[in-house]
Design an enzyme around this catalytic site. Structure first.
Site, mmCIF file in Angstrom:
data_model
loop_
_atom_site.group_PDB
_atom_site.id
_atom_site.type_symbol
_atom_site.label_atom_id
_atom_site.label_comp_id
_atom_site.label_asym_id
_atom_site.label_seq_id
_atom_site.Cartn_x
_atom_site.Cartn_y
_atom_site.Cartn_z
ATOM 1 N N GLN A 122 0.712 -1.032 0.155
ATOM 2 C CA GLN A 122 -0.126 0.143 0.201
ATOM 3 C C GLN A 122 0.626 1.248 -0.175
ATOM 4 O OE1 GLN A 122 -3.507 -0.095 2.504
ATOM 5 N NE2 GLN A 122 -2.758 1.500 3.270
ATOM 6 N N SER A 125 0.742 6.202 3.039
ATOM 7 C CA SER A 125 1.503 7.886 3.853
ATOM 8 C C SER A 125 2.652 8.770 2.995
ATOM 9 C CB SER A 125 1.450 6.134 5.270
ATOM 10 O OG SER A 125 0.657 6.330 5.651
ATOM 11 N N GLU A 240 -10.657 -4.474 6.163
ATOM 12 C CA GLU A 240 -10.247 -6.189 7.306
ATOM 13 C C GLU A 240 -10.281 -5.934 8.808
ATOM 14 O OE1 GLU A 240 -7.003 -5.031 8.967
ATOM 15 O OE2 GLU A 240 -7.319 -3.296 8.031
ATOM 16 N N GLU A 370 -4.801 7.972 19.686
ATOM 17 C CA GLU A 370 -5.786 8.623 20.419
ATOM 18 C C GLU A 370 -6.904 9.564 19.330
ATOM 19 O OE1 GLU A 370 -1.567 8.892 21.830
ATOM 20 O OE2 GLU A 370 -1.478 8.244 20.003
#
Length: 397
Positions: A122, A125, A240, A370
């Site tokens: 993937q 980022s 998933e 967070e």
């Protein structure tokens, strides 16, 4: 538990008794051994019909209900089989995205290759686009029938071993940040692609960074329309989480014997403080498994809420840290030494220093603790949304 599910459980248990790899933890002490085992184990599962139970019924072993998938993954955890780390992105993220967004030609081209062992990663980022994914900078410019892509991707799981990549790029700077994103399928063997493994603190190299220099990607390898990448990416990211966390929770419960062995080895069976800590940990693990079970039950019943998966993720990541910390404490000085890791061994290997350091990754991966708390507060508890920005009163003055 119905009779049919119990029959399935016994079938899976018998199959694993005959086919589960033995001694794999001792074997996987190098990247080469890890790759070899992962490829052989995936091929074995594919042949037995257990590699992709979440796929549609027309594929070998597919069409399983969520309840059936739960039984299968519970038995894999009980048998301590290797997790399918190398093919995980392929069978979940890539396949689910292709099933939902891919054209008939794209599905016919790529889906069979995944079942044959093609590895996907993937590319979302970036160095300055992690939690704020919409701010990514990797640029794709269309020139005729191809996109010319330049940029860098970070934290690409198994990217150094992958054949293909789910790539999110920017094709426009107009309007909202999300509106300028496009979703492409990248061949990592293409000219201009460089994959560099990232060495982690505990010795593994689970991630890679990808450098893209004037890489050509055919327009036919775009998923969705240009500018629709954000919507496609949301499908990828939601593919998933529930079942994965259910399996991981079951594996942690199955590894409690490692803590019990440390207590016995240290002659501390009657130590009230140690027994208290062990009891608290076992209770938290049972609670995490129960939360995961309830999440799955809600999904099966069509009652899943936005934020339910965040509860499971938060519970698992916090409990995993407590599990590895207790093992590290009980292991004494011996556990403080950094032993060679088991590549692909998970987070409950008994190599306590490596497990403890690795447990912190789960408080970040898949959405930090967070972020999960914010989702739970805002979407489930209806608390006020966190401000996007704020200014000190003194600065404002």
């Amino acid at each position: 538990m119905t009779d049919a599910l119990e029959t399935l459980r016994q079938d899976v248990r018998r199959w694993l008794a005959a086919h589960a790899p033995q001694g794999w933890r001792e074997y996987c002490t190098s990247n080469e051994a890890f790759l070899d085992l992962q490829r052989r184990w995936f091929a074995t599962l594919a042949g037995g019909g257990y590699a992709v139970p979440h796929w549609p019924a027309e594929w070998p072993g597919g069409g399983r209900s969520l309840a059936e998938q739960k039984v299968i993954y519970e038995e894999f955890a009980r048998a301590d089989t290797p997790r399918l780390l190398l093919s995980f992105m392929s069978t979940y993220h890539a396949a689910s995205t292709l099933f939902e967004w891919g054209s008939a030609a794209q599905q016919q081209r790529y889906i069979p290759r995944i079942l044959e062992g093609e590895i996907w990663c993937q590319g979302f980022s970036e160095p300055n686009a992690g939690s704020d994914l919409a701010s990514l900078k990797t640029r794709a410019e269309r020139q005729g029938d191809v996109y010319i892509v330049n940029g860098q991707k970070l934290w690409s799981t198994m990217g150094q071993f992958a054949d293909k990549c789910l790539l999110l790029v920017r094709t426009s700077n107009e309007g909202a940040k999300q509106a300028g994103l496009t979703y492409l399928l990248l061949d990592l063997k293409a000219r201009g692609v460089t994959a560099r493994p990232i060495h982690q603190i505990h010795g593994d190299e689970e991630f890679a960074e990808l450098f893209l220099d004037n890489v050509e990607i055919p327009v036919e390898d775009r998923l969705g329309a240009e500018g629709q990448g954000w919507a496609v990416a949301q499908s990828t990211l939601s593919s998933e989480r529930g079942l994965t966390l259910l399996e991981l929770s079951a594996r942690m419960r199955g590894a409690l014997w490692r803590i019990a062995d440390l207590i016995r080895a240290g002659g501390r069976e009657n130590d009230p403080g140690i027994l208290r800590d062990f009891g608290r940990l076992a209770t938290k693990i049972d609670a995490t498994c129960a939360i995961a079970d309830q999440f799955l039950a809600n999904r099966i019943a069509g009652e899943e809420r936005v934020g339910d998966a965040s509860i499971v993720k938060l519970s698992y990541s916090r409990t995993l840290r407590e599990f590895t910390l207790l093992g590290l404490r009980l292991g004494g000085m011996d556990a403080q030494y950094h032993e060679p890791i088991t590549f692909g061994g998970g987070m409950e290997t008994g190599n306590w220093m490596a497990d403890f350091m690795n447990s912190y990754a789960w408080t970040i991966a898949g959405g930090s603790d967070e972020v999960q708390r914010n989702i739970i507060a805002e979407r489930l508890l209806n608390m006020p949304r966190e401000p996007k920005s704020w200014t000190l009163a003194g600065d404002a003055a």
